[in-house]
Design a protein around this motif. Sequence first.
Motif, PDB file in Angstrom:
ATOM      1  N   LEU A  26       4.750  -2.322 -83.818  1.00 48.34           N
ATOM      2  CA  LEU A  26       4.165  -1.003 -84.788  1.00 48.34           C
ATOM      3  C   LEU A  26       3.638  -0.299 -84.460  1.00 48.34           C
ATOM      4  N   GLY A  27       3.225  -0.070 -82.252  1.00 47.07           N
ATOM      5  CA  GLY A  27       2.404   0.991 -82.439  1.00 47.07           C
ATOM      6  C   GLY A  27      -0.172   0.722 -82.373  1.00 47.07           C
ATOM      7  N   GLU A  28       0.076   2.281 -82.069  1.00 47.22           N
ATOM      8  CA  GLU A  28      -1.230   2.337 -82.251  1.00 47.22           C
ATOM      9  C   GLU A  28      -1.877   2.559 -83.242  1.00 47.22           C
ATOM     10  N   THR A  29      -1.389   3.468 -83.762  1.00 45.02           N
ATOM     11  CA  THR A  29      -1.568   4.162 -85.060  1.00 45.02           C
ATOM     12  C   THR A  29       0.185   3.406 -86.661  1.00 45.02           C
ATOM     13  N   PHE A  30      -0.410   2.177 -87.106  1.00 41.08           N
ATOM     14  CA  PHE A  30       0.472   2.513 -88.008  1.00 41.08           C
ATOM     15  C   PHE A  30       0.263   2.783 -89.656  1.00 41.08           C
ATOM     16  N   VAL A  31       0.856   2.483 -90.890  1.00 43.89           N
ATOM     17  CA  VAL A  31       0.424   2.888 -92.311  1.00 43.89           C
ATOM     18  C   VAL A  31       0.078   1.119 -92.871  1.00 43.89           C
ATOM     19  N   LEU A  32      -0.812   1.054 -94.315  1.00 45.09           N
ATOM     20  CA  LEU A  32      -0.739  -0.095 -94.377  1.00 45.09           C
ATOM     21  C   LEU A  32      -0.272   0.309 -95.690  1.00 45.09           C
ATOM     22  N   ALA A  33      -0.104   0.106 -96.555  1.00 40.88           N
ATOM     23  CA  ALA A  33       1.038   0.282 -98.252  1.00 40.88           C
ATOM     24  C   ALA A  33       1.581  -1.088 -98.722  1.00 40.88           C
ATOM     25  N   ALA A  74      -1.662   4.117-100.015  1.00 40.64           N
ATOM     26  CA  ALA A  74      -1.603   3.632 -97.680  1.00 40.64           C
ATOM     27  C   ALA A  74      -2.734   4.292 -97.212  1.00 40.64           C
ATOM     28  N   ILE A  75      -2.913   3.603 -96.456  1.00 44.42           N
ATOM     29  CA  ILE A  75      -3.495   3.979 -94.846  1.00 44.42           C
ATOM     30  C   ILE A  75      -2.497   4.181 -93.931  1.00 44.42           C
ATOM     31  N   GLU A  76      -3.721   5.240 -93.075  1.00 40.81           N
ATOM     32  CA  GLU A  76      -3.264   5.269 -91.804  1.00 40.81           C
ATOM     33  C   GLU A  76      -4.210   4.127 -91.101  1.00 40.81           C
ATOM     34  N   ALA A  77      -3.879   3.314 -90.089  1.00 43.58           N
ATOM     35  CA  ALA A  77      -5.117   2.062 -89.403  1.00 43.58           C
ATOM     36  C   ALA A  77      -4.170   2.036 -88.107  1.00 43.58           C
ATOM     37  N   THR A  79      -5.596  -0.985 -84.671  1.00 41.02           N
ATOM     38  CA  THR A  79      -6.653  -2.548 -84.893  1.00 41.02           C
ATOM     39  C   THR A  79      -7.924  -2.310 -83.609  1.00 41.02           C
ATOM     40  N   ASP A  80      -9.184  -2.720 -83.633  1.00 43.07           N
ATOM     41  CA  ASP A  80     -10.358  -2.804 -83.295  1.00 43.07           C
ATOM     42  C   ASP A  80     -10.451  -2.905 -81.817  1.00 43.07           C
ATOM     43  N   SER A  81     -11.373  -3.431 -80.904  1.00 44.74           N
ATOM     44  CA  SER A  81     -10.905  -3.896 -79.809  1.00 44.74           C
ATOM     45  C   SER A  81     -10.636  -4.963 -80.021  1.00 44.74           C
ATOM     46  N   GLN A  82     -10.856  -5.951 -80.680  1.00 51.54           N
ATOM     47  CA  GLN A  82     -10.332  -7.253 -80.740  1.00 51.54           C
ATOM     48  C   GLN A  82      -9.355  -7.599 -81.446  1.00 51.54           C
ATOM     49  N   GLY A  83      -8.641  -6.591 -81.817  1.00 50.63           N
ATOM     50  CA  GLY A  83      -6.778  -6.582 -82.356  1.00 50.63           C
ATOM     51  C   GLY A  83      -7.074  -6.878 -83.966  1.00 50.63           C
ATOM     52  N   ARG A  84      -8.644  -6.579 -84.943  1.00 42.81           N
ATOM     53  CA  ARG A  84      -8.172  -6.606 -86.195  1.00 42.81           C
ATOM     54  C   ARG A  84      -8.280  -5.552 -87.261  1.00 42.81           C
ATOM     55  N   VAL A  85      -7.681  -5.226 -88.327  1.00 45.05           N
ATOM     56  CA  VAL A  85      -7.055  -4.354 -88.525  1.00 45.05           C
ATOM     57  C   VAL A  85      -8.083  -4.294 -90.266  1.00 45.05           C
ATOM     58  N   LEU A  86      -8.661  -3.167 -90.254  1.00 47.29           N
ATOM     59  CA  LEU A  86      -9.126  -3.467 -91.778  1.00 47.29           C
ATOM     60  C   LEU A  86      -8.523  -2.961 -93.005  1.00 47.29           C
ATOM     61  N   ILE A  87      -8.688  -4.147 -93.681  1.00 49.02           N
ATOM     62  CA  ILE A  87      -7.640  -3.522 -95.065  1.00 49.02           C
ATOM     63  C   ILE A  87      -8.263  -3.574 -95.770  1.00 49.02           C
ATOM     64  N   THR A  88      -8.489  -2.023 -96.851  1.00 48.78           N
ATOM     65  CA  THR A  88      -9.033  -1.890 -97.580  1.00 48.78           C
ATOM     66  C   THR A  88      -9.113  -2.368 -98.763  1.00 48.78           C
ATOM     67  N   GLN A  89     -10.394  -3.152 -99.802  1.00 46.31           N
ATOM     68  CA  GLN A  89     -10.704  -3.583-100.874  1.00 46.31           C
ATOM     69  C   GLN A  89      -8.739  -2.644-102.312  1.00 46.31           C
ATOM     70  N   PRO A  90      -9.005  -2.005-102.162  1.00 50.25           N
ATOM     71  CA  PRO A  90      -7.335  -1.806-102.915  1.00 50.25           C
ATOM     72  C   PRO A  90      -6.378  -2.810-102.677  1.00 50.25           C
ATOM     73  N   LEU A  91      -5.910  -2.407-101.771  1.00 51.58           N
ATOM     74  CA  LEU A  91      -5.070  -3.444-100.578  1.00 51.58           C
ATOM     75  C   LEU A  91      -5.011  -4.636-100.638  1.00 51.58           C
ATOM     76  N   ARG A  92      -6.310  -5.081-100.621  1.00 50.83           N
ATOM     77  CA  ARG A  92      -6.998  -6.209-100.771  1.00 50.83           C
ATOM     78  C   ARG A  92      -6.348  -7.062-102.287  1.00 50.83           C
ATOM     79  N   GLU A  93      -7.187  -6.281-102.660  1.00 51.77           N
ATOM     80  CA  GLU A  93      -6.996  -6.690-104.711  1.00 51.77           C
ATOM     81  C   GLU A  93      -5.132  -6.955-104.700  1.00 51.77           C
ATOM     82  N   TYR A  94      -4.409  -6.001-104.731  1.00 54.61           N
ATOM     83  CA  TYR A  94      -2.884  -5.972-104.948  1.00 54.61           C
ATOM     84  C   TYR A  94      -2.434  -6.656-104.615  1.00 54.61           C
TER      85      TYR A  94
END
Length: 139
Positions: A26-33, A74-77, A79-94
């Motif tokens: 995926l690379g350093e920056t990726f897209v969640l949609a 859709a968002i560019e995202a 990972t943090d230093s622990q390898g996690r990505v924050l999933i926005t509330q609208p995407l989590r709800e969908y």
Amino acid sequence: MLLGQFEYSLDAKGRVFIPAKLKDSLGETFVLAKSMDPCIAIYSKEMWEKYVSKLSELPAMKTRAIHRFVFSTAIEANTDSQGRVLITQPLREYAGLEKEVTIIGNGDHAEIWNTAKYNEYMNSQSIDEMVDTLMEYGF
């Protein structure tokens, strides 16, 4: 190529670990949609640009709703230093993400599913129909 299936839990802040095997592709920056299925698609920047390019070739008057559906949350995202990505509330709800999630590699992109929805979806698929589809296309 994004491959594999991984089981994780969302933390209280809506973050989930992205497997190293997938993150490398995926690379350093990726897209969640939003996906057309009830899940979140994860695209590398390169694959996202290809997806957007193909979508933009379609007649605008016929695809306005699709554009709004895909691009509005859709968002560019990254990972943090622990390898996690924050999933926005609208995407989590969908995608109905609450606690248990399944992350799968799906060739050119990855997907994040509510584990129960993913299992239900996969159990509803007919192997015979998949074989028939492959045979129809010469496999």
